[in-house]
Enzyme design. Structure first.
Site, short mmCIF file in Angstrom:
data_model
loop_
_atom_site.label_atom_id
_atom_site.label_comp_id
_atom_site.label_asym_id
_atom_site.label_seq_id
_atom_site.Cartn_x
_atom_site.Cartn_y
_atom_site.Cartn_z
N GLY A 59 10.34 -6.11 -15.83
CA GLY A 59 10.62 -7.17 -14.86
C GLY A 59 10.22 -8.54 -15.37
O GLY A 59 10.92 -9.54 -15.17
N GLY A 99 5.77 0.26 -17.14
CA GLY A 99 7.16 0.43 -17.55
C GLY A 99 8.11 -0.41 -16.73
O GLY A 99 9.09 -0.97 -17.23
N ASP A 100 7.82 -0.52 -15.45
CA ASP A 100 8.62 -1.37 -14.56
C ASP A 100 8.22 -2.84 -14.67
O ASP A 100 9.07 -3.72 -14.78
CB ASP A 100 8.41 -0.93 -13.10
N ILE A 101 6.93 -3.09 -14.60
CA ILE A 101 6.44 -4.47 -14.51
C ILE A 101 6.76 -5.27 -15.76
O ILE A 101 7.21 -6.42 -15.68
CB ILE A 101 4.93 -4.48 -14.20
#
Length: 702
Positions: free
Chosen positions: A181, A176-178
């Site tokens: 990003g 979800g973050d990667i």
């Protein structure tokens, strides 16, 4: 693995934890100067662990080291006036700002994109948020905090992952973050490309929720085309088989059989060639219809063999790979060949290097060097010392800078910098120009084959020295490869330690702003920090010869004394100073008959309370009928006119009141040339002549 492909890009990283730092990690890995702005205890991940046994003070968390290698750290309290002032000054020098706060945080601090863009219109402002920014579409969840697991859950990833619908499973890595990003890294580069083309930056945002929907694109079209809601399907595929994980004697392996030819090859390796043409399995659609039986046949065969045996049998024959743990990955020859486990040395040379996942991007035109160390909190606070508070330029500053920019005509300059060891370097450049007044930017072209190219391409600061007409020897010295240039020339260092040549007409001390590839040259753009001006005239260079492009007083005064009248076109911020005659006609100001010279004209105007500055010759023409000569200079003037002098708008000159045809034509030409600042020198008669420019001349008819 790192490159310098993004060298010259300055990124201010306000982000925390994973999504933003992962985005800026990719930029730093490839040469961007990424400055982490940290306050208090720094990025939260500094304390997240894990920590190695040789780090008893817990200074270096693995979470932080992996994502923040190669960055710089500046400690700022953005809740203080001083901290905000420093950040604004930094943002004025930056290409990109990245943050992952909730909406409104930066706005409440008075550091919104809009306010920063006032001082830096080229700024790309990147925001990663759980549910996006109201600027691009206000979500009902806009103010909700969000982390990776929330994005995976709401974006559909967990709903599609796991052994069955009753056992939803979060994906192991922080996808979800990667993924958000990575999407933002692309968004930044796309916005930068447009900023380079247009000079205008913009606000860019990615919602973690949105990124997960994009990642799970398969569920969208399946629902649209079939009306079904995709569910967790374990390790298989909804319409391909054998496709997924299969048991081995010591673990699992992955198979991805799509084409019928690969199915036939697998059947042969399994020593079951008949399965390749079996009417139940011969096509992709038939295998999907009989997926349970296909998977049972394949699993029975793979489970009796080790991963190593299966690798020997299937590797390179069909789409296949063993299920690797990090221990398997560390021992894999592919990983060694590709350098995917990189060593990062800490700030302390005695400290054992850390092992991190390397950057997977490879660029054929660039060498891939070592990854640099992560920064200690506030390790680069010295960056702040070289910053000036962001202040709009007042009219007087712009006038002085415009005057400094105008002290060259052909670009005969010496550009200087210094090597990392402090050794000064410099060369004579003939391709130099001003780019912008606010912010004040200059550019110089550097040939890629020049000996100093790499030094200037990697410098943080440089200086541009515009040579005066008595510095021909200096120009030749720095055009040579003489090793003792700086021992021969007289110079002094600026505040950054860069050589400023004594006697130069003007010298600009610059901070590197951008490096642009331009074919067989690099364009180095610098932001002017300070400048020095001296007396004299600029050194000209045309077709292999030097010439004086300033005022040649001896020549013009001699011409004036021989029966010519001397005057000047004098401009004041878009207005032209002209003299009104008793009959209502207008003409350029002229020197008195008793002192028909440059000094005589300057003294006369000065006595009337004006401040004239003559810069160069503008026109010399013969009035054949009267056998007289007119000599006209170009210049600027300040002050309130009196005694028959008056300012006229350059865009609306009353040319019908100019009695002399040649002078009327000259003023018309001046008004045209003033619009783009490219002035020529007219030489001829009142009927016909030549306008000399820096690139030759053109015919001019009156």
């Amino acid at each position: 693995m790192s490159t310098k492909i993004l060298q010259g890009l300055r990124v201010l990283d306000l982000s925390r934890m994973l999504s933003g730092p992962y985005c800026t990690m990719h930029l730093a890995d490839h040469g961007a100067e990424v400055i982490k702005i940290e306050g208090g205890a720094g990025d939260t991940s500094r304390g997240n662990g894990p920590f190695r046994d040789d780090d008893p003070s817990h200074d270096w968390a693995g979470y932080f080291v992996s994502l923040n290698r190669g960055k710089k750290s500046v400690a700022l309290d953005l809740k203080s006036d001083e901290g905000r002032e420093h950040f604004r000054a930094l943002a004025a020098t930056a290409d990109v700002v990245v943050e992952n706060f909730r909406p409104g945080v930066m706005d409440r601090l008075g550091l919104s994109y809009e306010s920063l863009a006032e001082s830096n219109p080229r700024l790309v402002y990147a925001a990663i948020r759980g549910f996006g920014d109201p600027r691009t579409g206000e979500s009902p969840y806009a103010t909700w905090p969000s982390y990776d697991v929330v994005a995976q859950a709401m974006g559909g990833l967990i709903a599609m992952t796991g052994p069955d619908p009753d056992t939803p499973t979060k994906t192991g890595p922080g996808v979800g973050d990667i993924f958000a990003g990575m999407m933002m890294a692309f968004g930044i580069m796309a916005a930068l490309r447009e900023a380079e083309a247009t000079g205008k930056g913009q606000f860019v945002d990615v919602a973690m929720y949105d990124a997960m929907i994009s990642l799970c694109e398969r569920m969208v079209y399946l629902h649209d085309m079939t009306g079904k809601v995709p569910q967790p399907e374990g390790n298989g595929h909804p319409f391909l088989t054998p496709f997924g994980l299969y048991p081995a004697a010591d673990g699992h392996v992955a198979l991805g059989i799509v084409d019928d030819a690969f199915w036939q090859r697998l059947a042969t390796i399994m020593e079951r060639e008949e399965l390749g043409t079996d009417p139940r399995f011969a096509s992709r659609a038939l295998r999907a219809q009989n997926a349970a039986e296909v998977d049972k046949l394949v699993s029975r065969w793979t489970s009796g063999r080790s991963k190593a045996d299966l690798t020997t049998l299937l590797g390179g024959q069909v789409p296949f790979g063993p299920l690797n743990t990090i221990a398997d990955i560390a021992a894999d020859p592919h990983v060694a060949a590709r350098g995917m486990l990189a060593q990062v040395k800490g700030p302390d040379p005695a400290h054992k290097p850390w092992t991190v996942a390397a950057n997977p991007l490879r660029f054929g035109a660039h060498g891939h060097g070592e990854l640099a160390a992560p920064p200690a909190l506030g390790a680069h606070d010295a960056i702040l010392k070289g910053l000036d508070p962001v202040q709009p330029m007042d009219a007087d500053s712009i006038r002085k800078l415009r005057d400094a920019f105008g002290r060259f005509a052909t670009g005969v300059t010496v550009v200087t910098t210094r090597q990392p060891d402090g050794t000064p370097r410099g060369f004579t450049a003939n391709s130099f120009t001003s780019v912008s007044l606010d912010p004040p930017l200059l550019l110089v072209c550097i040939g890629k084959r020049a000996l100093s190219c790499d030094t200037f391409a990697g410098c943080d600061n440089f200086a541009v020295n515009i040579l005066a007409d008595d510095q021909k020897e200096i120009s030749g010295l720095f055009a040579s490869q003489s090793p003792d240039k700086f021992d021969t020339a007289d110079w002094h260092p600026d505040a950054q330690g860069i050589a400023i040549l004594d006697g130069a007409l003007t010298s600009f001390s610059c901070a590197r702003h951008r490096l642009v590839d331009a074919g067989d040259h690099l364009i180095l753009i610098g932001r002017v920090l300070t400048f020095e001006t001296g007396d004299g005239q600029p050194l000209g260079y045309y077709k292999g010869a030097y010439f004086d492009i300033g005022l040649d007083r001896a020549l013009t005064d001699a011409a004036a004394s021989g029966g010519g009248r001397l005057g000047a076109v004098l401009e004041c911020e878009g207005w032209l100073l002209l003299a009104e005659e008793p009959d209502g006609g207008i003409t350029v100001p002229t020197a008195p008959i008793k002192d028909n010279s440059v000094d005589g004209l300057v003294k006369t105007l000065t006595s009337l309370g004006l401040s004239p500055e003559l810069t160069h010759l503008y026109a010399v023409y013969q009035i054949t009928r009267a056998d007289t000569q007119r000599i006209i200079y170009h210049g600027t003037v300040r002050g309130e006119p009196s005694q028959g002098l008056q300012y006229f708008d350059l865009n609306a000159l009353p040319l019908d009141r100019v009695g002399n045809d040649a002078e009327r034509s000259m003023l018309r030409r001046y008004a045209q040339e003033n619009r783009h600042g490219s002035f020529g020198i007219y030489h001829g008669t009142e009927v016909e002549g030549v306008v000399h420019t820096l690139a030759g001349h053109r015919k001019y008819h009156i």
